[in-house]
Structure formats: structure tokens, C-alpha cells
Scaffold this active site. Structure first.
Site, PDB file in Angstrom:
ATOM      1  N   TRP A 102       2.244   6.725  -2.946  1.00 50.83           N
ATOM      2  CA  TRP A 102       1.243   7.413  -3.784  1.00 50.83           C
ATOM      3  C   TRP A 102       1.798   7.755  -5.156  1.00 50.83           C
ATOM      4  O   TRP A 102       1.125   7.559  -6.175  1.00 50.83           O
ATOM      5  CB  TRP A 102       0.705   8.653  -3.069  1.00 50.83           C
ATOM      6  CG  TRP A 102      -0.217   8.285  -1.938  1.00 50.83           C
ATOM      7  CD1 TRP A 102      -0.024   8.556  -0.622  1.00 50.83           C
ATOM      8  CD2 TRP A 102      -1.455   7.544  -2.026  1.00 50.83           C
ATOM      9  NE1 TRP A 102      -1.070   8.035   0.120  1.00 50.83           N
ATOM     10  CE2 TRP A 102      -1.956   7.418  -0.708  1.00 50.83           C
ATOM     11  CE3 TRP A 102      -2.181   6.984  -3.070  1.00 50.83           C
ATOM     12  CZ2 TRP A 102      -3.145   6.752  -0.408  1.00 50.83           C
ATOM     13  CZ3 TRP A 102      -3.369   6.317  -2.788  1.00 50.83           C
ATOM     14  CH2 TRP A 102      -3.832   6.205  -1.478  1.00 50.83           C
ATOM     15  N   ASP A 171       0.851  16.244  -6.936  1.00 46.72           N
ATOM     16  CA  ASP A 171      -0.181  15.698  -6.051  1.00 46.72           C
ATOM     17  C   ASP A 171       0.002  16.370  -4.686  1.00 46.72           C
ATOM     18  O   ASP A 171       0.980  16.119  -3.993  1.00 46.72           O
ATOM     19  CB  ASP A 171      -0.002  14.174  -5.937  1.00 46.72           C
ATOM     20  CG  ASP A 171      -1.009  13.531  -4.983  1.00 46.72           C
ATOM     21  OD1 ASP A 171      -1.808  14.263  -4.358  1.00 46.72           O
ATOM     22  OD2 ASP A 171      -1.000  12.280  -4.885  1.00 46.72           O
ATOM     23  N   LYS A 195      -8.113  14.861   2.982  1.00 47.12           N
ATOM     24  CA  LYS A 195      -6.950  14.903   3.854  1.00 47.12           C
ATOM     25  C   LYS A 195      -6.883  16.235   4.600  1.00 47.12           C
ATOM     26  O   LYS A 195      -6.475  16.285   5.734  1.00 47.12           O
ATOM     27  CB  LYS A 195      -5.660  14.699   3.053  1.00 47.12           C
ATOM     28  CG  LYS A 195      -5.641  13.453   2.190  1.00 47.12           C
ATOM     29  CD  LYS A 195      -5.546  12.175   2.985  1.00 47.12           C
ATOM     30  CE  LYS A 195      -5.902  10.952   2.165  1.00 47.12           C
ATOM     31  NZ  LYS A 195      -5.033  10.692   1.022  1.00 47.12           N
TER      32      LYS A 195
HETATM   33  C1  LIG Z   1      -4.966   9.709  -0.102  1.00 48.31           C
HETATM   34  C2  LIG Z   1      -4.060  10.099  -1.186  1.00 48.31           C
HETATM   35  C3  LIG Z   1      -4.322   9.764  -2.523  1.00 48.31           C
HETATM   36  C4  LIG Z   1      -5.495   8.928  -2.942  1.00 48.31           C
HETATM   37  O1  LIG Z   1      -6.679   9.567  -2.715  1.00 48.31           O
HETATM   38  P1  LIG Z   1      -8.084   8.828  -2.959  1.00 48.31           P
HETATM   39  O2  LIG Z   1      -9.011   9.986  -2.867  1.00 48.31           O
HETATM   40  O3  LIG Z   1      -8.249   7.828  -1.868  1.00 48.31           O
HETATM   41  O4  LIG Z   1      -8.055   8.229  -4.300  1.00 48.31           O
HETATM   42  C5  LIG Z   1      -3.433  10.208  -3.476  1.00 48.31           C
HETATM   43  N1  LIG Z   1      -2.343  10.932  -3.160  1.00 48.31           N
HETATM   44  C6  LIG Z   1      -2.064  11.253  -1.889  1.00 48.31           C
HETATM   45  C7  LIG Z   1      -0.838  12.062  -1.590  1.00 48.31           C
HETATM   46  C8  LIG Z   1      -2.918  10.857  -0.862  1.00 48.31           C
HETATM   47  O5  LIG Z   1      -2.628  11.192   0.406  1.00 48.31           O
END
Ligand SMILES: *Cc1c(COP(=O)(O)O)cnc(C)c1O
Length: 365
Positions: A102, A171, A195
């Protein structure tokens, strides 16, 4: 309904209580006589919903007043672009810590908008976090970016990087609200909802106010943090239903011990799984260095990457109602995600299944 256990990485399990409330209110929200899905984002009823979600989040995360809380669209991936578009203008360069797929994607996207400095070379395999004392940071960076929990590789920071005066961007898509956090150490925190905090389609951005006001000229309006902050996330139609559900999840966290309670549960749940892995004499393997093991996403392989055995494990799990345990397509194997809504009992069920599977097949190794 048969008993099922959802260990999916995202979209992932939501608290039953929240789903029930959504169901109860779906046809007619409050006194409105219409569904939340039909309610104007300019109505007072919706204003209450969004203000309430912001207030509850500010309360449970102890977010200081000099931060804006935004509900955006575009997912985590949208933020990979919106962050440089909004924050990289100051110096034209930013530091990136790449610890998994990511953060690697985020760094690649940012290259479209300025100079990206990787604080250490991208490793061939993602199994941990390089010691910060070795990071080649740039004091002129507009920000330093990292992914607090790599959802695919199961690597979680157990510390907050110290960047001195360089704003820190994190993030937290897969570990927000899973432990207490000193928000004042961050310039910006973002998280896609699906998530850990709600349905797909809304992205949470928490941004320090002094970082607003200097987006790149080319920044699309819908990705402009300054515009969203000024209009309380209501510049255009926001994902109203998602914001409503996320607000309910925030309340659920508050009623279930807050972030301290979530942390305690996360430690207990993840410990049960890691213990089975560590006590299996190499039958189960998790490649991540001990101190960076994620408490949310636990990737592991079986029998020296025996794909047939892994298939058997997944089939047996499904028979027991344990769903969405397949590893990410890029790494294979198994992945157990233990987000806030997964109970201790559910994690224990999985640990027990892993033990019995080991007892049955372990000797083959
Ligand atoms: C799933 C995820 C993303 C991407 O998210 P989307 O909503 O699918 O664009 C980015 N960073 C992390 C840590 C993730 O788990």
C-alpha cells in the site's frame, strides 16, 4: 442463520448491533418518514448525522480543535493522489517510507505530482520496518508519508515516526481506532472506511488546519481538502449512507470501551493466533519480524507454502463457517483479519481450528 465468522480484510465485518440498527431504521430514518438513502444531504436531519459523526470521532480519538475531520470519496487510493495534490506544493518533494504494497502504491502515485524520496530503498520482500535511525530523510520534504498497518503484508508500526518539523502523514485504513493515538503528532491521518469503521465508499481524512490552503492548481475540487473543510464535507453530495453507518460504528466503539477497549481486544485476539503459529514448529509460518507483526491482519503460510494444504485449510474453515480467510492474491497463503468487530470468541474459534488442523496434518512436515 448458521453461525459464521467473517475474517475478511475488507470490506470486512461490522458490529451486529450496528447492522441491526441500520436495518431497523432503513425504511424510515428518525421522524423523517423516509429512508436515510432518500434524505437530502442539505437537510437538517443529515446535518445532525454528519455533525454527530464528527463529534463522536473527535471525542473517541481525542482529536484537537486545530484539526478538521473530512468525509471524502475516492477511497484510500484517492488519498494517494489527494495528499500530494494538497500538501506537496510547499516544497515540491516528499519523503515516503515503503513497508508494503500500500505504501509502495502511494509513493508511485505521488511521483506524478512531485519528487518522491524513498527514505530507504524498496525491499525485495516486505517483512518488517527498517530502523528509523537509518532513514535518509529530507528536511525540506513537504511531509513524510507512511502506512501504519500494511493490510496485505501484515506489518504494523509499533511506534510513531519522529519527523521533527516535517508534517507526518499516515495511512491508517486498516488500524484506525484500534488503539489510542496522540493525534497532535500528525499532520494528516486518513482511512478508507471499509476495513475497520464502515461500508466502502467513504474515506476519513483528519488534517491539521495549518496544512490547508495551498493545494496545487491542478487539484480537482472533489479532492481539495481546503474546499471540503470549508464546506464541512458537503461541497457536493457526500456518501450520505456511509457517513451515517460510520457514525454508528463510532458510537459502538465508544460504548464498547473506546480505543483503549479496542486495543485490549486486539492484543488478546492477535496473541491467540500468533501463539498457534509460533508453537507449530514451522508448520504455520508468518514472515513478519516479531516487533512489527500486525494486530489486525495476520498473513501466514502452511507446510512450507504447500498450496494444496492451504486449500484444504480454507475448505475446512469454510465448512466451519469461517469466511474470507484467503490471503491477498499478490502473496497467496492465508490471512486472518481481526478488526474491531471480530470478537475474542471468534478469534479463539479460529485458533482452535488451526490447532486441530495442525494436529491432523503437522506430522506430514
Ligand atoms: C485497502 C487499503 C487501501 C486502499 O483502499 P481503497 O479504498 O481500496 O482505495 C489503502 N491503504 C491501506 C492500508 C489499505 O488497507
Amino acid at each position: 442463520m448458521a453461525c459464521v465468522y467473517n475474517f475478511g480484510a475488507g470490506p470486512a465485518k461490522l458490529p451486529q448491533e450496528v447492522l441491526k440498527k441500520v436495518q431497523d431504521e432503513l425504511i424510515a430514518y428518525g421522524n423523517t418518514k423516509i429512508s436515510i438513502l432518500e434524505l437530502s444531504h442539505r437537510s437538517n436531519d443529515f446535518k445532525e448525522i454528519i455533525d454527530d459523526a464528527v463529534d463522536t470521532l473527535r471525542d473517541i480519538m481525542k482529536i484537537p480543535d486545530n484539526y478538521n475531520i473530512l468525509f471524502m470519496q475516492g477511497g484510500g487510493t484517492g488519498c494517494f493522489a489527494s495528499i500530494p495534490l494538497n500538501l506537496m506544493n510547499r516544497t515540491g518533494t516528499a519523503d515516503y517510507v515503503v513497508t508494503g504494497s500500500w505504501s509502495a502504491k502511494a509513493a508511485k502515485e505521488a511521483e506524478k505530482y512531485g519528487k518522491v524520496n524513498l527514505v530507504y530503498p524498496k525491499p525485495d520482500k516486505f517483512t518488517g520496518i527498517c530502523n528509523p535511525s537509518t532513514w535518509q530523510t529530507n528536511s525540506n520534504a513537504s511531509y513524510l508519508y507512511y502506512c501504519a498497518n500494511e493490510t496485505v503484508h501484515g506489518i504494523e508500526f509499533d511506534f510513531v515516526p519522529d519527523t521533527k518539523d516535517v508534517p507526518l502523514v499516515a495511512d491508517m485504513s486498516s488500524n484506525i481506532l484500534t488503539k489510542p493515538l496522540d493525534v497532535s503528532k500528525f499532520g494528516l491521518i486518513f482511512a478508507g472506511a471499509q476495513k475497520n469503521i464502515g461500508p466502502a465508499g467513504v474515506t476519513l481524512v483528519i488534517v491539521r488546519k495549518d496544512l490547508l490552503g495551498s493545494p496545487m492548481k491542478m487539484c480537482p475540487t472533489v479532492l481539495d481538502f481546503t474546499v471540503l473543510a470549508k464546506d464541512n464535507s458537503l461541497h457536493n453530495t457526500p456518501p450520505t449512507f456511509q457517513i451515517y453507518v460510520v457514525g454508528l460504528v463510532f458510537k459502538w466503539i465508544k460504548e464498547n470501551g473506546g480505543v483503549e477497549g479496542m486495543k485490549k481486544r486486539a492484543i488478546e485476539k492477535s496473541r491467540m493466533i500468533y501463539e498457534v503459529i509460533d508453537e507449530s514448529n514451522g508448520f504455520y509460518t508468518c514472515p513478519v519480524e516479531a516487533k512489527s507483526r500486525s494486530k489486525m491482519n495476520i498473513p501466514f503460510r502452511i507446510g512450507a507454502n504447500d498450496e494444496e494444504l492451504e486449500k484444504e485449510f480454507l475448505a475446512g474453515a469454510a465448512k466451519r463457517g469461517m469466511l474470507q480467510l484467503k490471503g491477498h492474491r499478490s502473496v497467496g497463503g492465508i490471512r486472518a483479519s481481526l478488526y474491531n468487530a471480530v470478537s475474542k470468541e471468534e478469534a479463539e474459534e479460529l485458533a482452535n481450528y488451526m490447532k486441530s488442523f495442525f494436529a491432523l496434518h503437522g506430522k506430514r512436515n
